[in-house]
Write a protein that holds these residues in place. Structure first.
Motif, short mmCIF file in Angstrom:
data_model
loop_
_atom_site.label_atom_id
_atom_site.label_comp_id
_atom_site.label_asym_id
_atom_site.label_seq_id
_atom_site.Cartn_x
_atom_site.Cartn_y
_atom_site.Cartn_z
N TYR A 171 10.15 -1.69 35.39
CA TYR A 171 10.84 -2.73 36.17
C TYR A 171 12.19 -2.23 36.66
O TYR A 171 12.60 -2.52 37.79
CB TYR A 171 11.01 -4.01 35.34
CG TYR A 171 9.85 -4.95 35.43
CD1 TYR A 171 9.82 -5.97 36.37
CD2 TYR A 171 8.76 -4.84 34.56
CE1 TYR A 171 8.74 -6.85 36.45
CE2 TYR A 171 7.68 -5.71 34.63
CZ TYR A 171 7.68 -6.72 35.58
OH TYR A 171 6.61 -7.59 35.67
N THR A 172 12.89 -1.48 35.81
CA THR A 172 14.19 -0.93 36.22
C THR A 172 14.02 -0.01 37.42
O THR A 172 14.79 -0.07 38.39
CB THR A 172 14.84 -0.17 35.05
OG1 THR A 172 15.10 -1.10 33.99
CG2 THR A 172 16.15 0.47 35.48
N GLU A 173 13.00 0.87 37.38
CA GLU A 173 12.74 1.78 38.50
C GLU A 173 12.39 0.98 39.75
O GLU A 173 12.90 1.27 40.84
CB GLU A 173 11.60 2.73 38.14
CG GLU A 173 11.49 3.97 39.03
CD GLU A 173 10.93 3.70 40.43
OE1 GLU A 173 11.27 4.46 41.35
OE2 GLU A 173 10.16 2.73 40.60
N TYR A 174 11.56 -0.01 39.59
CA TYR A 174 11.14 -0.85 40.71
C TYR A 174 12.33 -1.53 41.37
O TYR A 174 12.46 -1.55 42.61
CB TYR A 174 10.13 -1.87 40.18
CG TYR A 174 9.73 -2.95 41.14
CD1 TYR A 174 8.86 -2.71 42.20
CD2 TYR A 174 10.23 -4.25 40.99
CE1 TYR A 174 8.48 -3.72 43.07
CE2 TYR A 174 9.85 -5.27 41.85
CZ TYR A 174 8.98 -5.00 42.89
OH TYR A 174 8.62 -6.00 43.75
N LEU A 175 13.23 -2.06 40.57
CA LEU A 175 14.37 -2.82 41.09
C LEU A 175 15.46 -1.93 41.67
O LEU A 175 16.39 -2.45 42.32
CB LEU A 175 14.94 -3.71 39.98
CG LEU A 175 14.03 -4.87 39.55
CD1 LEU A 175 14.55 -5.52 38.27
CD2 LEU A 175 13.88 -5.91 40.65
N LEU A 176 15.37 -0.62 41.49
CA LEU A 176 16.34 0.28 42.13
C LEU A 176 16.33 0.14 43.64
O LEU A 176 17.32 0.45 44.31
CB LEU A 176 16.02 1.74 41.77
CG LEU A 176 16.41 2.21 40.37
CD1 LEU A 176 15.87 3.62 40.13
CD2 LEU A 176 17.91 2.18 40.18
N TYR A 196 11.15 9.96 33.63
CA TYR A 196 11.10 8.82 32.71
C TYR A 196 10.31 9.18 31.46
O TYR A 196 9.26 9.82 31.53
CB TYR A 196 10.47 7.61 33.39
CG TYR A 196 11.32 7.05 34.51
CD1 TYR A 196 12.43 6.26 34.23
CD2 TYR A 196 11.04 7.34 35.84
CE1 TYR A 196 13.23 5.76 35.25
CE2 TYR A 196 11.84 6.84 36.87
CZ TYR A 196 12.93 6.06 36.56
OH TYR A 196 13.73 5.57 37.58
N GLY A 223 16.05 8.53 38.57
CA GLY A 223 16.07 7.37 39.46
C GLY A 223 17.11 7.43 40.55
O GLY A 223 17.17 6.53 41.39
N ARG A 248 11.68 -9.32 40.31
CA ARG A 248 10.79 -9.13 39.17
C ARG A 248 9.50 -9.94 39.35
O ARG A 248 8.41 -9.50 38.97
CB ARG A 248 11.47 -9.57 37.88
CG ARG A 248 12.61 -8.70 37.41
CD ARG A 248 13.12 -9.18 36.06
NE ARG A 248 12.10 -9.04 35.04
CZ ARG A 248 11.96 -7.97 34.26
NH1 ARG A 248 12.78 -6.94 34.40
NH2 ARG A 248 11.02 -7.92 33.35
N GLU A 261 19.26 -1.57 45.18
CA GLU A 261 20.49 -0.78 45.31
C GLU A 261 20.36 0.28 46.40
O GLU A 261 21.33 0.56 47.12
CB GLU A 261 20.80 -0.07 43.98
CG GLU A 261 20.99 -0.98 42.80
CD GLU A 261 21.10 -0.19 41.50
OE1 GLU A 261 21.44 1.02 41.56
OE2 GLU A 261 20.85 -0.76 40.43
N ASP A 305 9.73 -2.25 30.60
CA ASP A 305 11.12 -2.50 30.98
C ASP A 305 11.65 -1.39 31.88
O ASP A 305 12.35 -1.65 32.87
CB ASP A 305 12.01 -2.62 29.74
CG ASP A 305 11.83 -3.95 29.01
OD1 ASP A 305 11.24 -4.88 29.61
OD2 ASP A 305 12.26 -4.05 27.86
N THR A 306 11.31 -0.15 31.56
CA THR A 306 11.76 0.98 32.38
C THR A 306 11.12 0.96 33.75
O THR A 306 11.77 1.25 34.76
CB THR A 306 11.42 2.31 31.67
OG1 THR A 306 12.09 2.34 30.40
CG2 THR A 306 11.87 3.51 32.49
#
Length: 270
Positions: free
Chosen positions: A188-193, A25, A8, A227, A196, A185-186
């Motif tokens: 969503y984590t990638e999406y929300l990167l 992933y 990521g 989200r 940053e 969950d993973t």
């Protein structure tokens, strides 16, 4: 001793923000998404001379441009050397004032931004767009072609982008990772990167917007991701097709051989 890049992690090419490999992933059945095959980013319309070599070094063979015709005309891509570009207009069948399609104008026109976003309804605006990624005929056709080409080999590696690389591209990547078996969950984590890796690159945009009399705070919901945006697309998928597998099979109409080929091509098993 060399180390593998962090899963990521952004690829540091300054004129192509939000650029990263979607591989690495783990999936529920113990495989991993193959690295070096699929990348995601913003548009390539601002690639500077000093970044050409670094972008070329990724070996991109195909660039999938998910922007509208107007967006492509406004800021044509500077594609990597030797790559081919495939234009897939996800939003061709939508209202031309849809948020993703209006991104460039919104960022440079405070009056338009205030008109569209000032009432605080940007989240609803984006949620509607995400539902349309699932339902619009042009979106279905675009994502069908994207995933079919990816399944059948094409010229790899590939780069998927839209304007900011967060919405049309975000859905392409999120749905693909879910299809491959990466847990929600993973994904969503990638999406929300994107929050940053993209928002810091927009500081000059915020400054210009402020100088033109606008309030940069109203841009945050449309320049970042939430989200709830991805929730909207997944809620539509569940309502229409049950799950992401059903979306790929029945919504996009991918052939069984292509569904199998996507998994074969993009997953690595120990």
């Amino acid at each position: 001793m060399s180390t593998s890049p962090t899963v990521g992690a952004g690829i540091p090419i300054a004129s192509v923000p939000n650029l990263r490999d979607i591989g690495g992933y783990p999936t529920a059945d113990g495989a991993k998404v193959r690295t070096g095959v699929v990348y995601r980013s913003t548009d390539l319309g601002r690639v500077v001379d000093g970044d050409v070599a670094a972008l070329d070094a990724l070996g991109i063979g195909t660039v999938f441009d998910l922007r509208t015709a107007a967006e492509r005309e406004l800021l044509p891509d500077r594609i990597p050397t030797g790559a081919k570009e495939i234009a897939l207009d996800v939003l061709a069948d939508t209202d031309p004032s849809a948020a993703p399609a209006m991104m460039q104008q919104i960022l440079t026109d405070p009056a338009l931004a205030e008109q569209l976003l000032g009432a605080g309804d940007a989240k609803d605006y984006l949620a509607k767009s995400y539902r349309e990624f699932v339902t619009l005929p042009s979106a279905v056709a675009a994502y069908q072609e994207l995933f079919t080409d990816l399944a059948r080999g094409g010229d790899a590696p590939v780069l998927i982008h839209c304007t900011t690389g967060k919405d049309r591209t975000g859905w392409a990547v999120a749905s693909l990772l879910l299809f491959l078996g990466v847990d929600e969950d993973t994904v969503y984590t990638e999406y929300l990167l994107t929050n940053e890796q993209l928002l810091p690159a927009f500081e000059p945009v915020f400054d210009k917007f402020r100088a033109a009399g606008g309030n940069p705070d109203i841009l945050l919901p449309i320049l970042g991701v939430r989200r709830t945006y991805l929730d909207s697309a997944l809620d539509q998928v569940r309502a229409d097709f049950g799950d992401v597998a059903g979306y790929f099979e029945r919504g996009l109409g991918l052939e069984p051989r292509d569904l199998a080929a996507l998994r074969e091509r993009l997953l690595v098993r120990s």
